[in-house]
Design an enzyme around this catalytic site. Structure first.
Site, PDB file in Angstrom:
ATOM      1  N   GLY A  63      32.511  40.936  53.817  1.00 56.08           N
ATOM      2  CA  GLY A  63      32.188  39.519  53.728  1.00 56.08           C
ATOM      3  C   GLY A  63      30.688  39.308  53.816  1.00 56.08           C
ATOM      4  N   CYS A  98      33.207  47.241  55.879  1.00 57.09           N
ATOM      5  CA  CYS A  98      31.929  46.527  55.896  1.00 57.09           C
ATOM      6  C   CYS A  98      31.932  45.475  57.007  1.00 57.09           C
ATOM      7  CB  CYS A  98      31.644  45.939  54.517  1.00 57.09           C
ATOM      8  SG  CYS A  98      29.896  45.522  54.258  1.00 57.09           S
ATOM      9  N   TYR A  99      32.051  44.194  56.687  1.00 63.98           N
ATOM     10  CA  TYR A  99      32.124  43.164  57.733  1.00 63.98           C
ATOM     11  C   TYR A  99      33.276  43.452  58.679  1.00 63.98           C
ATOM     12  CZ  TYR A  99      32.603  38.639  60.022  1.00 63.98           C
ATOM     13  OH  TYR A  99      32.701  37.648  60.966  1.00 63.98           O
ATOM     14  N   HIS A 186      32.289  50.589  50.838  1.00 65.10           N
ATOM     15  CA  HIS A 186      33.447  49.993  50.168  1.00 65.10           C
ATOM     16  C   HIS A 186      34.262  51.075  49.450  1.00 65.10           C
ATOM     17  CE1 HIS A 186      32.489  45.686  50.669  1.00 65.10           C
ATOM     18  NE2 HIS A 186      31.238  46.095  50.662  1.00 65.10           N
ATOM     19  N   GLU A 188      37.017  50.650  47.946  1.00 66.26           N
ATOM     20  CA  GLU A 188      37.829  50.058  46.885  1.00 66.26           C
ATOM     21  C   GLU A 188      37.144  50.022  45.531  1.00 66.26           C
ATOM     22  OE1 GLU A 188      35.916  46.442  49.032  1.00 66.26           O
ATOM     23  OE2 GLU A 188      36.432  48.532  49.423  1.00 66.26           O
ATOM     24  N   ASP A 245      39.276  38.982  26.433  1.00 70.36           N
ATOM     25  CA  ASP A 245      40.092  38.198  27.366  1.00 70.36           C
ATOM     26  C   ASP A 245      40.804  37.049  26.666  1.00 70.36           C
ATOM     27  OD1 ASP A 245      38.756  39.876  29.116  1.00 70.36           O
ATOM     28  OD2 ASP A 245      37.271  38.354  29.648  1.00 70.36           O
ATOM     29  N   LYS A 404      39.093  43.708  33.797  1.00 71.20           N
ATOM     30  CA  LYS A 404      38.800  43.928  32.379  1.00 71.20           C
ATOM     31  C   LYS A 404      39.546  45.120  31.791  1.00 71.20           C
ATOM     32  CE  LYS A 404      35.896  42.032  30.375  1.00 71.20           C
ATOM     33  NZ  LYS A 404      35.917  40.818  29.537  1.00 71.20           N
TER      34      LYS A 404
END
Length: 689
Positions: A63, A98-99, A186, A188, A245, A404
Site C-alpha cells: 500500500g 511490503c506495507y 512483491h 506477485e 481490448d 493484457k
C-alpha cells in the site's frame, strides 16, 4: 457477532483471503494464486477477524501509506493474534507484503522508518534458503522492491527472524511459531523472478491449501455477464479504439447478442496514430464487425473541465496530464450519449460496453478494485462520469478482471487475427498522453532543483568523492550489494564518459505504491564515434546505463525516470522548453515519429517480443532553437502489464534497429534529439503521463 464470509460453493474452506491495503499490485496477488488453482477472496484490510474464520491463509497486500500516517488504512488490531478456533488454537498463517510486512513489524513493537534512499525497481537480494518461504530458491534472487519506508535489523520486532536482505535494508522476516511471514518485495509481479514459487511455498507448503480450485471457462463467464447486463431488451453501445481490448470486447458482444442489438462506435478524437482509424475499420471487417466512425476532433479540442475539478481551459490549451485524461474520458461519454440519441432509443434501454482491464482500474484507484489504492493516472474509461454511469447500471465491462496477456489468449480463442491480437497497445486518449504539454520549465523550488542536480553529479562523479563524504556513505550503505555495486559505480564514474542532467519537465511514475510526478534525468554517453546527435550507438555501454537507471531514482529525490539522450551533453543546462499544447502541428510531428518507430518494429519482427513501445514527444529543444522538441522511445517487456523491464539494445532489441530509428527520427521536421527510456516499471509508468 458478524458471521464469517460465505465461501463459494464447492470450495470447502480451501480459500485464501487477500486483505487490501491499497496496493497497485493487489489484484496480481489474486491472479497469481488463481494460476496456482487456489481460490481467493479480495477483502478490505479492516475486515473484522470474525469474518475471516473460514480462510486457510491470509495475505496482506502492499500500500502507498506509512504505518505512522494518519491516513493509513484501518485494520482489526486482533488480526495477528486472534485465535479463530479456541478448541484447536487454529490461526491461519499470514503473509504480509511490503506495507503488510511493515504493519506486522509495527504491531509487534518493531521500528519502521524512512531511510536516506528509497528502492524502486528490480534488485538482487540475499535470502535465507532455510526459511520455508524460500524453499527451493537460490541464495540470491531478483525481486521488485518499491517502497519509501524501510526496516533495518535493529528495527525488527522481537520474536522475528530476518530471512532476506537488500544491503542494509531488511527484505523479509518470519516468526515460524506465530505463522507470520513478511516480505518487503512483491512476489506477485513478473520482476520478482521466482515470486510464483514463493507464493506457492506460502499457500501450499506453509498453509497447506489444496490446489483444488479450477476457474470456470472465462469466455463463457464474460458472455454470461453481457447477457445478464443486456437482458432481453437493451441495446449495447461499444466504444472501439481498435486496440486488442476493445476488439476482444466487440467479439464477445457478437457471441453474446444478436448483431442488431449492438452498435460498435469508433471515435476519432484527433489523437490517433497515422492512418489509425482507417486501419481499425479494416481490421474489424475481418471479424464481420460493421464499425461506425465519428470524427470528433474539433469536439475534443474544444472540450473543457470546469472548476473546481479542472481549470476550465480547452483541451488544446491544457497542460495538466490528469485534467487532459479527465476531459478526454468525459468527452468520450458525451459523444457516446449523442450516438445513443441517434439510435432513437430510450436512455434506459442502452448500456455502454467498455474494454476496461484490471490494470486500468488499479491505476485509477477505482472502488471496483480497491478502496485504498493511490491514483497513478486516471484512465479515460474510469473517469468520474464513467463511475456515475456504472452506479446507474449503464456500463458493462466483461474484461474488468483480465490482464493484457489474458485478453490476448481470449482474443485468440475468439478467432481474432494475430495481427490484431498482437498489435502494440495504444491508450484510449491516444497521442494526447504521449505529448508532454507545458508553458514553462519545471524546476520546483530552487533548493529542490539544486539538490537534485548536485546529487546526480555526485553519483556520476562517485570516484572523486572523499571516502568520508556523507553522499558516498549514503550511497554505499543503501546499495543492495554494497561492495560489488559500489565498485561498479566507481568504475563507471572513473571512465568519465557518461554525463547527466536533470530535465526541467515532469513525468508520471509509481513509487512505493503511490503516484509520483517528478523530473526525468537524461544521461549522455560521450565515448562513442557518432555525431553530435548520436547517430552511431555501437559503443554505448547499455548495461552500465541500465545500472545507473536503477539506482539514480533511489538517491536523487524528485526523480522517477532516466533516459539516454543520444549525442553529447549540451553546453548549457539552462532550463529551456518549447511551449507545447495539443495543437495540430504538434500532433502531426508525433504521428510521424510514432510511424517511424512502429514501421521499424514491424520490419524487424519485434511486435510480439516487445510488449509496448510508446513514442513520446517532450518539449525540450536541448541545444537547438526554441521551437524544436525531442522524441523518446519507451520500450517495455512485460507479461503482467503492471511491471516490466526495458528492452536492452544488444540483448532484447538489435542495436542496429535502435540506431536506424534514431537516424530516421532526426529527419522528422523539428526534432532536436532522440532519447531511449532506460527506466523499468516501477519507478516509471509505461506512459509518461
Amino acid at each position: 457477532m458478524q458471521q464469517p464470509i460465505a465461501l463459494q460453493e464447492g470450495v470447502h474452506g480451501e480459500v485464501v483471503a487477500i486483505l487490501d491495503a491499497g496496493s497497485q499490485y493487489g489484484k496480481l496477488i489474486d491472479r497469481r494464486l488463481r494460476e496456482l488453482n487456489i481460490a481467493t477472496v479480495l477483502l478490505p484490510l479492516d475486515t473484522p477477524v470474525e469474518r475471516l474464520a473460514h480462510f486457510k491463509a491470509i495475505v496482506i497486500s502492499g500500500g502507498p501509506d506509512s504505518v505512522y500516517s494518519p491516513t493509513a488504512p484501518a485494520y482489526d488490531p486482533r488480526l495477528f493474534v486472534y485465535e479463530f478456533d479456541d478448541s484447536s488454537s487454529y490461526r491461519p498463517p499470514i503473509l504480509g507484503i511490503c506495507y503488510g510486512m511493515q504493519l506486522m513489524n509495527h504491531i509487534f513493537k518493531g521500528k519502521v522508518e524512512k531511510k536516506e534512499a528509497r528502492e524502486d525497481g528490480q534488485f538482487t537480494i540475499e535470502i535465507d534458503t532455510t526459511s520455508p518461504l524460500f524453499a527451493g530458491l537460490q541464495a540470491e534472487e531478483k525481486v521488485l522492491l518499491t517502497h519509501g519506508d524501510s526496516l533495518d535489523e535493529a528495527g525488527v520486532a522481537p520474536g522475528f527472524q530476518v530471512i532476506a536482505r537488500s544491503g542494509g535494508i531488511v527484505a523479509g522476516i518470519q516468526s515460524v511459531e506465530r505463522k507470520l511471514y513478511g516480505l518487503q518485495f512483491h512476489p506477485e509481479v513478473d520482476l520478482t523472478e521466482n515470486g510464483r514459487r514463493i507464493l506457492e511455498n506460502f499457500v501450499v507448503g506453509i498453509a497447506g491449501v489444496a490446489q483444488s480450485f479450477t476457474v470456470e471457462d472465462r469466455q463463457q463467464k464474460a458472455i454470461a455477464e453481457i447477457r445478464q447486463a443486456a437482458g432481453d431488451d437493451k441495446h449495447v453501445l461499444a466504444l472501439v479504439s481498435g486496440g486488442v481490448d476493445s476488439s476482444v470486447l466487440v467479439a464477445l458482444l457478437h457471441r453474446a447478442l444478436p448483431a442488431d442489438r449492438i452498435t460498435a462506435l469508433h471515435v476519432d478524437h484527433g489523437f490517433m496514430r497515422k492512418n489509425e482509424s482507417t486501419g481499425v475499420v479494416e481490421a474489424l471487417k475481418a471479424i464481420n464487425v460493421d464499425l461506425k466512425v465519428v470524427n470528433a476532433a474539433e469536439t475534443f479540442a474544444a472540450a473543457t473541465q470546469p472548476p473546481p475539478k479542472g481549470t476550465g481551459k480547452r483541451l488544446d490549451s491544457s497542460v495538466n496530464p490528469e485534467e487532459k485524461r479527465q476531459i478526454i474520458g468525459d468527452t468520450f461519454m458525451t459523444v457516446a450519449d449523442e450516438a445513443v440519441a441517434g439510435l432513437n432509443l430510450p436512455v434506459d434501454k442502452v448500456i455502454l460496453a467498455q474494454g476496461t482491464l484490471r490494470p486500468d482500474l488499479i491505476e485509477s484507484a477505482s472502488g471496483m478494485v480497491s478502496g485504498k489504492a493511490a491514483v497513478i493516472k486516471t484512465h479515460h474509461n474510469d473517469t468520474h462520469l464513467v463511475r456515475r454511469l456504472r452506479d446507474q447500471g449503464r456500463v458493462v465491462e466483461p474484461l474488468k478482471d483480465y490482464h493484457k496477456d489474458e485478453v490476448r489468449v481470449l482474443g485468440t480463442l475468439l478467432g481474432l487475427p494475430e495481427s490484431l491480437v498482437w498489435r502494440q497497445p495504444f491508450p484510449g486518449p491516444g497521442l494526447a498522453v504521449r505529448i508532454l504539454c507545458t508553458e514553462k520549465p519545471y524546476i520546483g523550488t530552487d533548493e529542490e532543483w539544486n539538490k537534485a542536480k548536485s546529487m546526480l553529479q555526485a553519483i556520476l562523479e562517485f570516484d572523486k568523492l572523499p571516502s568520508d563524504s556523507s553522499v558516498q556513505g549514503m550511497i554505499t550503505r543503501a546499495l543492495p550489494r554494497q561492495a560489488k555495486d559500489a565498485e561498479r559505480l566507481r568504475d563507471i564514474a572513473a571512465r568519465g564518459d557518461i554525463k547527466g542532467m536533470v530535465l526541467p519537465i515532469q513525468s508520471v511514475g509509481v513509487q512505493g505504491d503511490g503516484r509520483s510526478y517528478s523530473h526525468p534525468v537524461a544521461l549522455f554517453h560521450e565515448g562513442g564515434s557518432g555525431d553530435k546527435k548520436g547517430n552511431d550507438q555501437k559503443s554505448i555501454p547499455w548495461g552500465d546505463l541500465a545500472f545507473l537507471a536503477a539506482i539514480i531514482p533511489r538517491y536523487v529525490h524528485g526523480v522517477n525516470r532516466v533516459v539516454l539522450m543520444f549525442g553529447a551533453k549540451p553546453s548549457s543546462e539552462e532550463p529551456v522548453i518549447t511551449p507545447t499544447h495539443l495543437t495540430p502541428d504538434v500532433l502531426d510531428q508525433l504521428r510521424e515519429a510514432d510511424a517511424v518507430v512502429n514501421e521499424e518494429l514491424a520490419n524487424h519482427d519485434l511486435m510480439r517480443k516487445i510488449s509496448q513501445v510508446p513514442v513520446v514527444l517532450i518539449p525540450l529543444p536541448m541545444d537547438e532553437p526554441v521551437g524544436h522538441r525531442s522524441i523518446v522511445i519507451r520500450t517495455l517487456i512485460t507479461n503482467d502489464f503492471m511491471t516490466g523491464h526495458v528492452a536492452q539494445p544488444g540483448v532484447d532489441i538489435p542495436e542496429a534497429v535502435v540506431e536506424l530509428m534514431a537516424k530516421r527520427l532526426l529527419l522528422v521536421p523539428g526534432v532536436a534529439r532522440v532519447a531511449y527510456d532506460l527506466t523499468p516499471k516501477p519507478p516509471a509508468t509505461t506512459e509518461w503521463e
